[in-house]
Design a protein around this motif. Structure first.
Motif, mmCIF file in Angstrom:
data_model
loop_
_atom_site.group_PDB
_atom_site.id
_atom_site.type_symbol
_atom_site.label_atom_id
_atom_site.label_comp_id
_atom_site.label_asym_id
_atom_site.label_seq_id
_atom_site.Cartn_x
_atom_site.Cartn_y
_atom_site.Cartn_z
ATOM 1 N N ARG A 1 62.163 -24.059 -32.280
ATOM 2 C CA ARG A 1 63.319 -24.957 -32.375
ATOM 3 C C ARG A 1 62.967 -26.362 -31.896
ATOM 4 O O ARG A 1 63.518 -27.344 -32.396
ATOM 5 C CB ARG A 1 64.487 -24.397 -31.562
ATOM 6 N N ILE A 2 62.059 -26.463 -30.946
ATOM 7 C CA ILE A 2 61.645 -27.776 -30.423
ATOM 8 C C ILE A 2 60.611 -28.420 -31.334
ATOM 9 O O ILE A 2 60.740 -29.576 -31.737
ATOM 10 C CB ILE A 2 61.100 -27.607 -28.995
ATOM 11 N N LEU A 3 59.578 -27.673 -31.693
ATOM 12 C CA LEU A 3 58.455 -28.230 -32.432
ATOM 13 C C LEU A 3 58.776 -28.472 -33.906
ATOM 14 O O LEU A 3 58.208 -29.373 -34.521
ATOM 15 C CB LEU A 3 57.252 -27.299 -32.325
ATOM 16 N N LYS A 4 59.685 -27.678 -34.471
ATOM 17 C CA LYS A 4 59.982 -27.795 -35.893
ATOM 18 C C LYS A 4 61.349 -28.409 -36.173
ATOM 19 O O LYS A 4 61.513 -29.166 -37.131
ATOM 20 C CB LYS A 4 59.885 -26.418 -36.559
ATOM 21 N N GLY B 1 63.302 -30.096 -33.788
ATOM 22 C CA GLY B 1 63.594 -31.299 -33.016
ATOM 23 C C GLY B 1 64.603 -31.106 -31.912
ATOM 24 O O GLY B 1 65.188 -32.073 -31.428
ATOM 25 N N GLU B 2 64.807 -29.872 -31.459
ATOM 26 C CA GLU B 2 65.734 -29.627 -30.353
ATOM 27 C C GLU B 2 65.186 -30.231 -29.063
ATOM 28 O O GLU B 2 63.975 -30.275 -28.849
ATOM 29 C CB GLU B 2 65.939 -28.114 -30.179
ATOM 30 N N ALA B 3 66.077 -30.682 -28.197
ATOM 31 C CA ALA B 3 65.657 -31.312 -26.942
ATOM 32 C C ALA B 3 65.239 -30.264 -25.913
ATOM 33 O O ALA B 3 65.763 -29.145 -25.892
ATOM 34 C CB ALA B 3 66.793 -32.157 -26.375
ATOM 35 N N LEU B 4 64.279 -30.630 -25.063
ATOM 36 C CA LEU B 4 63.945 -29.869 -23.861
ATOM 37 C C LEU B 4 64.759 -30.435 -22.706
ATOM 38 O O LEU B 4 64.811 -31.654 -22.527
ATOM 39 C CB LEU B 4 62.460 -29.996 -23.534
ATOM 40 N N ARG B 5 65.359 -29.583 -21.900
ATOM 41 C CA ARG B 5 66.203 -30.046 -20.798
ATOM 42 C C ARG B 5 65.436 -29.937 -19.495
ATOM 43 O O ARG B 5 65.230 -28.856 -18.969
ATOM 44 C CB ARG B 5 67.493 -29.232 -20.739
ATOM 45 N N LEU B 6 64.993 -31.080 -18.970
ATOM 46 C CA LEU B 6 64.254 -31.102 -17.721
ATOM 47 C C LEU B 6 65.062 -31.680 -16.566
ATOM 48 O O LEU B 6 64.851 -31.304 -15.418
ATOM 49 C CB LEU B 6 62.965 -31.928 -17.869
ATOM 50 N N SER B 7 65.965 -32.623 -16.851
ATOM 51 C CA SER B 7 66.693 -33.266 -15.765
ATOM 52 C C SER B 7 67.751 -32.323 -15.200
ATOM 53 O O SER B 7 68.256 -31.442 -15.894
ATOM 54 C CB SER B 7 67.363 -34.553 -16.239
ATOM 55 N N LEU B 8 68.073 -32.513 -13.931
ATOM 56 C CA LEU B 8 69.075 -31.683 -13.281
ATOM 57 C C LEU B 8 70.404 -31.772 -14.016
ATOM 58 O O LEU B 8 71.086 -30.773 -14.223
ATOM 59 C CB LEU B 8 69.246 -32.118 -11.814
ATOM 60 N N GLN B 9 70.795 -32.978 -14.460
ATOM 61 C CA GLN B 9 72.064 -33.146 -15.151
ATOM 62 C C GLN B 9 72.076 -32.359 -16.458
ATOM 63 O O GLN B 9 73.076 -31.731 -16.819
ATOM 64 C CB GLN B 9 72.323 -34.637 -15.430
ATOM 65 N N GLN B 10 70.960 -32.378 -17.194
ATOM 66 C CA GLN B 10 70.889 -31.647 -18.451
ATOM 67 C C GLN B 10 70.951 -30.137 -18.214
ATOM 68 O O GLN B 10 71.620 -29.412 -18.947
ATOM 69 C CB GLN B 10 69.592 -31.997 -19.182
#
Length: 261
Positions: free
Chosen positions: A235-238, A240-249
């Motif tokens: 879903r990310i590589l093909k 374009g879904e975002a990866l959620r790294l920040s605490l808010q995300q």
């Protein structure tokens, strides 16, 4: 321009040319672009943008960003312009500069909301690559990591984010440099090749001028036991879904999907 090979990124959503010889694009620019916590109309800079893969992937997900790419290698800048034009990206400015040493004294832009980078990390004392562009893209000087992190403090607004993708072996140095240069809310996000394998790559993200605690997230498993992409990485590589790294995300995602927390 040197001889090129033509291909695509993100399952054909982006057309992408790269040099036949020299440094070749892998998964790293797609993954780091997915991890930048930008919102529409914000200002984002990629340090060491190469042929533009990271900028293209980020603008695919968020087309209304004001994007800048900083790159030392003139042929790579030329190729990045070619790739951006081929994908009709008109909101990207490219600056040729050896970061952070020869940035203009008076920067021709305001502070950025986010910076991201895949810094060179091969040891200085290693055998040089016969390809000058590959060597420039991958060989670190003794202070490359620290100087890039410090240099981003010239670019970022207060509370702006810096996202790096690095070998796990550099995790300690990166965290130390981030802390020394007033980055907090430092998040470590391992990229597991397969379940049960140690992570060779790590996404590291911090926010400038804040004092929040550090955290380690569960990370992302890239491949199934059979070698294909996992559903999450696909879903990310093909797509374009975002990866959620920040605490808010992470908190927002938990509120939206409490059963997946």
């Amino acid at each position: 321009m040197s001889s090129l090979s033509s291909g695509t990124l993100m399952a054909g959503k982006i057309v992408y040319d790269q040099f036949l010889s020299g440094n070749r694009t892998g998964l790293e620019p797609v993954l780091i672009a997915a991890a930048v916590p930008a919102r529409a109309k914000q200002r984002v800079a990629e340090i060491g943008c190469g042929a533009g893969a990271g900028l293209l992937c980020l603008s695919q997900r968020l087309p209304e960003l004001d994007l800048w790419g900083i790159e030392a290698d003139a042929p790579s800048i030329e190729l990045a312009r070619h790739n951006l034009a081929a994908n009709k990206r008109e909101n990207v400015t490219l600056l040729q500069a050896t970061f952070p040493y020869d940035l203009p004294g008076t920067l021709p832009f305001c502070r950025f909301d986010h910076c991201f980078a895949n810094p060179p990390w091969h040891p200085t004392e290693g055998t040089p690559s016969p390809h000058a562009q590959r060597d420039l893209a991958r060989r670190a000087l003794t202070d490359t990591l620290e100087s890039w992190i410090k240099g981003c403090t010239r670019l970022l607004r207060h509370k702006g984010s810096l996202t790096l993708i690095l070998p796990a072996s550099l995790m300690s140095r990166a965290c130390t440099a981030l802390t020394e240069h007033r980055f907090g809310d430092v998040t470590l996000f391992p990229l597991w090749p397969k379940t049960g394998r140690e992570a060779r790559l790590m996404l590291i993200q911090g926010r400038y001028g804040v004092k929040g605690p550090s955290r380690i997230l569960s990370g992302l498993t890239l491949h199934t036991p059979e070698g294909g992409f996992t559903p999450e990485s696909s879903r990310i590589l093909k797509e374009g879904e975002a990866l959620r790294l920040s605490l808010q995300q992470v908190q927002a995602a938990t509120r939206a999907n409490p059963g997946n927390s």
